[in-house]
Design a protein around this motif. Structure first.
Motif, PDB file in Angstrom:
ATOM      1  N   SER A 352       0.805  -1.222   0.000  1.00 53.82           N
ATOM      2  CA  SER A 352       0.000   0.000   0.000  1.00 53.82           C
ATOM      3  C   SER A 352       0.837   1.271   0.000  1.00 53.82           C
ATOM      4  O   SER A 352       0.296   2.364  -0.156  1.00 53.82           O
ATOM      5  CB  SER A 352      -0.928   0.015   1.223  1.00 53.82           C
ATOM      6  OG  SER A 352      -0.172   0.159   2.418  1.00 53.82           O
ATOM      7  N   TRP A 359      -5.451   5.332   1.307  1.00 54.81           N
ATOM      8  CA  TRP A 359      -5.879   4.602   2.500  1.00 54.81           C
ATOM      9  C   TRP A 359      -5.702   5.420   3.789  1.00 54.81           C
ATOM     10  O   TRP A 359      -5.968   4.910   4.863  1.00 54.81           O
ATOM     11  CB  TRP A 359      -5.078   3.287   2.627  1.00 54.81           C
ATOM     12  CG  TRP A 359      -4.798   2.624   1.324  1.00 54.81           C
ATOM     13  CD1 TRP A 359      -3.592   2.423   0.745  1.00 54.81           C
ATOM     14  CD2 TRP A 359      -5.761   2.100   0.406  1.00 54.81           C
ATOM     15  NE1 TRP A 359      -3.727   1.797  -0.470  1.00 54.81           N
ATOM     16  CE2 TRP A 359      -5.054   1.596  -0.708  1.00 54.81           C
ATOM     17  CE3 TRP A 359      -7.153   2.010   0.402  1.00 54.81           C
ATOM     18  CZ2 TRP A 359      -5.672   1.011  -1.797  1.00 54.81           C
ATOM     19  CZ3 TRP A 359      -7.777   1.425  -0.686  1.00 54.81           C
ATOM     20  CH2 TRP A 359      -7.048   0.941  -1.762  1.00 54.81           C
ATOM     21  N   ARG A 368      -8.740  -1.565   7.080  1.00 52.75           N
ATOM     22  CA  ARG A 368      -9.598  -2.542   6.410  1.00 52.75           C
ATOM     23  C   ARG A 368      -9.464  -2.431   4.895  1.00 52.75           C
ATOM     24  O   ARG A 368      -9.307  -3.442   4.197  1.00 52.75           O
ATOM     25  CB  ARG A 368     -11.068  -2.336   6.827  1.00 52.75           C
ATOM     26  CG  ARG A 368     -12.019  -3.369   6.216  1.00 52.75           C
ATOM     27  CD  ARG A 368     -13.449  -3.116   6.660  1.00 52.75           C
ATOM     28  NE  ARG A 368     -13.948  -1.819   6.232  1.00 52.75           N
ATOM     29  CZ  ARG A 368     -14.401  -1.553   4.992  1.00 52.75           C
ATOM     30  NH1 ARG A 368     -14.417  -2.505   4.076  1.00 52.75           N
ATOM     31  NH2 ARG A 368     -14.851  -0.347   4.691  1.00 52.75           N
ATOM     32  N   LEU A 369      -9.507  -1.196   4.377  1.00 55.80           N
ATOM     33  CA  LEU A 369      -9.361  -0.998   2.934  1.00 55.80           C
ATOM     34  C   LEU A 369      -7.957  -1.379   2.469  1.00 55.80           C
ATOM     35  O   LEU A 369      -7.784  -1.990   1.416  1.00 55.80           O
ATOM     36  CB  LEU A 369      -9.659   0.462   2.583  1.00 55.80           C
ATOM     37  CG  LEU A 369     -11.106   0.936   2.810  1.00 55.80           C
ATOM     38  CD1 LEU A 369     -11.220   2.413   2.468  1.00 55.80           C
ATOM     39  CD2 LEU A 369     -12.076   0.113   1.971  1.00 55.80           C
ATOM     40  N   SER A 371      -6.037  -3.599   3.833  1.00 56.30           N
ATOM     41  CA  SER A 371      -5.950  -5.057   3.873  1.00 56.30           C
ATOM     42  C   SER A 371      -6.666  -5.698   2.689  1.00 56.30           C
ATOM     43  O   SER A 371      -6.167  -6.665   2.097  1.00 56.30           O
ATOM     44  CB  SER A 371      -6.546  -5.583   5.187  1.00 56.30           C
ATOM     45  OG  SER A 371      -5.803  -5.101   6.294  1.00 56.30           O
ATOM     46  N   GLU A 372      -7.842  -5.177   2.356  1.00 59.38           N
ATOM     47  CA  GLU A 372      -8.587  -5.732   1.221  1.00 59.38           C
ATOM     48  C   GLU A 372      -7.791  -5.603  -0.076  1.00 59.38           C
ATOM     49  O   GLU A 372      -7.749  -6.544  -0.885  1.00 59.38           O
ATOM     50  CB  GLU A 372      -9.937  -5.019   1.088  1.00 59.38           C
ATOM     51  CG  GLU A 372     -10.927  -5.370   2.186  1.00 59.38           C
ATOM     52  CD  GLU A 372     -12.202  -4.557   2.085  1.00 59.38           C
ATOM     53  OE1 GLU A 372     -12.284  -3.666   1.206  1.00 59.38           O
ATOM     54  OE2 GLU A 372     -13.134  -4.803   2.888  1.00 59.38           O
ATOM     55  N   GLN A 373      -7.159  -4.439  -0.285  1.00 56.47           N
ATOM     56  CA  GLN A 373      -6.370  -4.242  -1.490  1.00 56.47           C
ATOM     57  C   GLN A 373      -5.150  -5.162  -1.486  1.00 56.47           C
ATOM     58  O   GLN A 373      -4.795  -5.739  -2.510  1.00 56.47           O
ATOM     59  CB  GLN A 373      -5.937  -2.779  -1.603  1.00 56.47           C
ATOM     60  CG  GLN A 373      -5.101  -2.456  -2.836  1.00 56.47           C
ATOM     61  CD  GLN A 373      -5.874  -2.651  -4.133  1.00 56.47           C
ATOM     62  OE1 GLN A 373      -7.096  -2.835  -4.127  1.00 56.47           O
ATOM     63  NE2 GLN A 373      -5.165  -2.619  -5.257  1.00 56.47           N
ATOM     64  N   GLU A 375      -4.836  -8.086   0.029  1.00 53.49           N
ATOM     65  CA  GLU A 375      -5.289  -9.460  -0.237  1.00 53.49           C
ATOM     66  C   GLU A 375      -5.525  -9.673  -1.722  1.00 53.49           C
ATOM     67  O   GLU A 375      -5.185 -10.731  -2.284  1.00 53.49           O
ATOM     68  CB  GLU A 375      -6.580  -9.744   0.544  1.00 53.49           C
ATOM     69  CG  GLU A 375      -6.422  -9.772   2.050  1.00 53.49           C
ATOM     70  CD  GLU A 375      -5.873 -11.083   2.568  1.00 53.49           C
ATOM     71  OE1 GLU A 375      -5.430 -11.908   1.733  1.00 53.49           O
ATOM     72  OE2 GLU A 375      -5.869 -11.266   3.795  1.00 53.49           O
ATOM     73  N   LYS A 376      -6.096  -8.664  -2.370  1.00 55.87           N
ATOM     74  CA  LYS A 376      -6.379  -8.754  -3.806  1.00 55.87           C
ATOM     75  C   LYS A 376      -5.081  -8.908  -4.607  1.00 55.87           C
ATOM     76  O   LYS A 376      -4.988  -9.755  -5.516  1.00 55.87           O
ATOM     77  CB  LYS A 376      -7.139  -7.496  -4.255  1.00 55.87           C
ATOM     78  CG  LYS A 376      -7.462  -7.431  -5.725  1.00 55.87           C
ATOM     79  CD  LYS A 376      -8.201  -6.130  -6.041  1.00 55.87           C
ATOM     80  CE  LYS A 376      -8.455  -5.974  -7.524  1.00 55.87           C
ATOM     81  NZ  LYS A 376      -9.121  -4.670  -7.842  1.00 55.87           N
TER      82      LYS A 376
END
Length: 494
Positions: A352, A359, A368-369, A371-373, A375-376
């Protein structure tokens, strides 16, 4: 004959098996290759041998007697030394070449150090191996290849009986590599046992007597080098055939998005080039030709002395990497641990960092955002990690490189530069990186691929530019380029 045997070695991390009853052996006077893809377990096995980890099960036997290795000091006392791939982690930058070579001897010395004798002894050691490095020079001022040679010199004077070489040729030129092979032969003739880890299969078949392949924490095979082939070794490492080493996706070539005219700065004497949408342009040359310096110049990391940089039809003057990123130019540098990643930070934070503004509104990171990115990107690149909060420094070299690339994927970059992106990366991860670069080209990104590995540039590039002494001296199409023609121009041919 002195023999080191590792019998039934087992190791788990958080309940996940990393080594499953692995056997490995090296004899005095032999060079034994230890091969495997990222995550195969070879690094864990060697860390147990050198005392960095303690095995959960199994035994280590030297000359028929069981050896208790609980620490690096125990390993060194038994004559086990390692020349690490990441040279900067094994050297003290603010000490001299001589002090680093004779480091253990200094620590054990009583009273005052005789600097004259120290320098004389270090010079004699380097001269014995044919190395030419000023012994009073600070290590932080040394080149990568010099640091590698310092580590080799240190290992050979510490009464080593067994030496582990971990990707030793990665930072070396062709001449230095040949000299290293001569030194390994000297060690072999002197009765030392050599464990040789490398992803460069041709050199494995050139210098190694036996080859052991690991996969998924297990020993798959051990064979005499003369009794196997590269194809068999690759199949053993991957668990499948690997008929296409350099996957090349054909994509339409679009408009010119980057032009460089008469670029000069530092070691770069003159460079003219252009890159189009969807095009992979290889920039090749021998070690010292100026490839890395050209990449740094285009990334705004080094100062321009002259020339023009045109991005999407606009002339720009880049003074910093930040300005380059804002202009849509990003770089995956050669020295990933020093310049490409934050080794102590997590996978998520590394992925990130290039887009942190997204973020962290008002200075607070939305985890949270983030982490989601992360993971993607981990799923997209196939990064093998225990989790996105794992420190990147704990990942294998290939997975660290994927993270170094992944941090740029969510930016608006149109021009991606890769400087030796597969250095120290296993054959499976190399294939992943080639496919990733191909997918970027399919997205109409322009790619500059800097490498001294001629076969991989021939496999991946649409066009090839050859550098010699800081200049781009020849352009070759994919169809006309051969290893011989590249070497001719890279060596100063006209």
């Amino acid at each position: 004959m002195t023999t080191l045997q590792m019998n039934g070695i087992m190791k788990q991390f958080s309940g996940v098996p990393a080594l499953r009853s692995v056997d490995f052996e090296v004899k005095a006077g032999e060079v034994h290759a230890l091969l495997g893809a990222n995550g195969a377990g070879k690094s864990t096995l060697m860390k147990i041998l050198t005392g960095a980890y303690v095995a959960d099960g199994g035994s280590i036997v030297i000359d028929g007697r069981e050896a208790a290795i609980q620490s690096p000091q125990d390993a060194k006392a038994l004559g086990i030394q390692c020349v690490y791939q990441e040279v900067d982690t094994a050297l003290i930058p603010y000490l001299s070449v001589a002090e680093n070579i004779l480091l253990d001897r200094q620590i054990q010395a009583k009273g005052l150090i005789s600097w004259r004798r120290l320098y004389e002894e270090a010079e004699a050691i380097l001269a014995r191996f044919g190395f030419s490095i000023p012994v009073k020079k600070q290590v932080e001022a040394c080149t990568l290849s010099e640091k590698q040679l310092i580590l080799i010199a240190r290992a050979t004077v510490q009464q080593a009986r067994f030496i582990i070489f971990d990707e030793p040729t990665a930072p070396l030129s062709n001449t230095e590599t040949e000299r290293l092979f001569q030194i390994i032969e000297q060690c072999k003739q002197a009765g030392l046992g050599i464990i040789y880890i490398s992803h460069r299969l041709p050199e494995i078949f050139q210098i190694c007597d036996r080859i052991t392949v690991m996969r998924d924490g297990q020993r798959i095979s051990t064979k005499e080098t003369a009794d196997t082939t590269m194809d068999e070794v690759i199949a053993a490492m991957l668990g499948k055939t690997f008929s296409e080493e350099f996957p090349k996706t054909q994509v339409p070539i679009g408009e010119t998005i980057l032009e460089v005219k008469n670029a000069r700065g530092g070691k770069v004497r003159r460079a003219d080039l252009h890159v189009r949408e969807g095009e992979i342009v290889g920039v090749v040359g021998l070690v010292g030709a100026g490839k890395t310096e050209l990449a740094r110049l285009l990334f705004g990391a080094d100062e321009w002395e002259d020339g023009k940089l045109i991005v999407n039809g606009r002339a720009l003057r880049l003074r910093t990497p930040k300005e380059a990123v804002q202009a849509g130019i990003v770089l995956v540098p050669e020295e990933r641990r020093k310049e490409g990643i934050f080794v102590e930070e997590s996978v998520a934070r590394n992925l990130s960092v290039a887009t942190l503004a997204k973020w962290s509104p008002r200075g607070f990171v939305k985890q949270r955002l983030e982490s989601e990115q992360a993971e993607k990107i981990v799923r997209k690149l196939g990064v093998k990690t225990a989790g996105i909060r794992q420190p990147v420094g704990h990942l294998s070299g290939g997975n660290q490189q994927k993270v170094a690339i992944g941090k740029w994927l969510d930016t608006d970059a149109r021009i991606f530069m890769f400087d030796e992106p597969t250095k120290g990366v296993d054959i499976g991860a190399k294939s992943d990186i080639y496919r990733l670069i191909g997918s970027l080209a399919a997205e109409k990104k322009g790619i500059l691929y800097f490498s001294c590995e001629f076969p991989e540039v021939l496999g991946i590039a649409d066009r090839i530019l050859v550098m010699f002494e800081g200049q781009i001296v020849k352009e070759l199409s994919r169809e006309e380029a051969t290893q011989e023609s590249i070497m001719y121009y890279a060596s100063g041919g006209e």
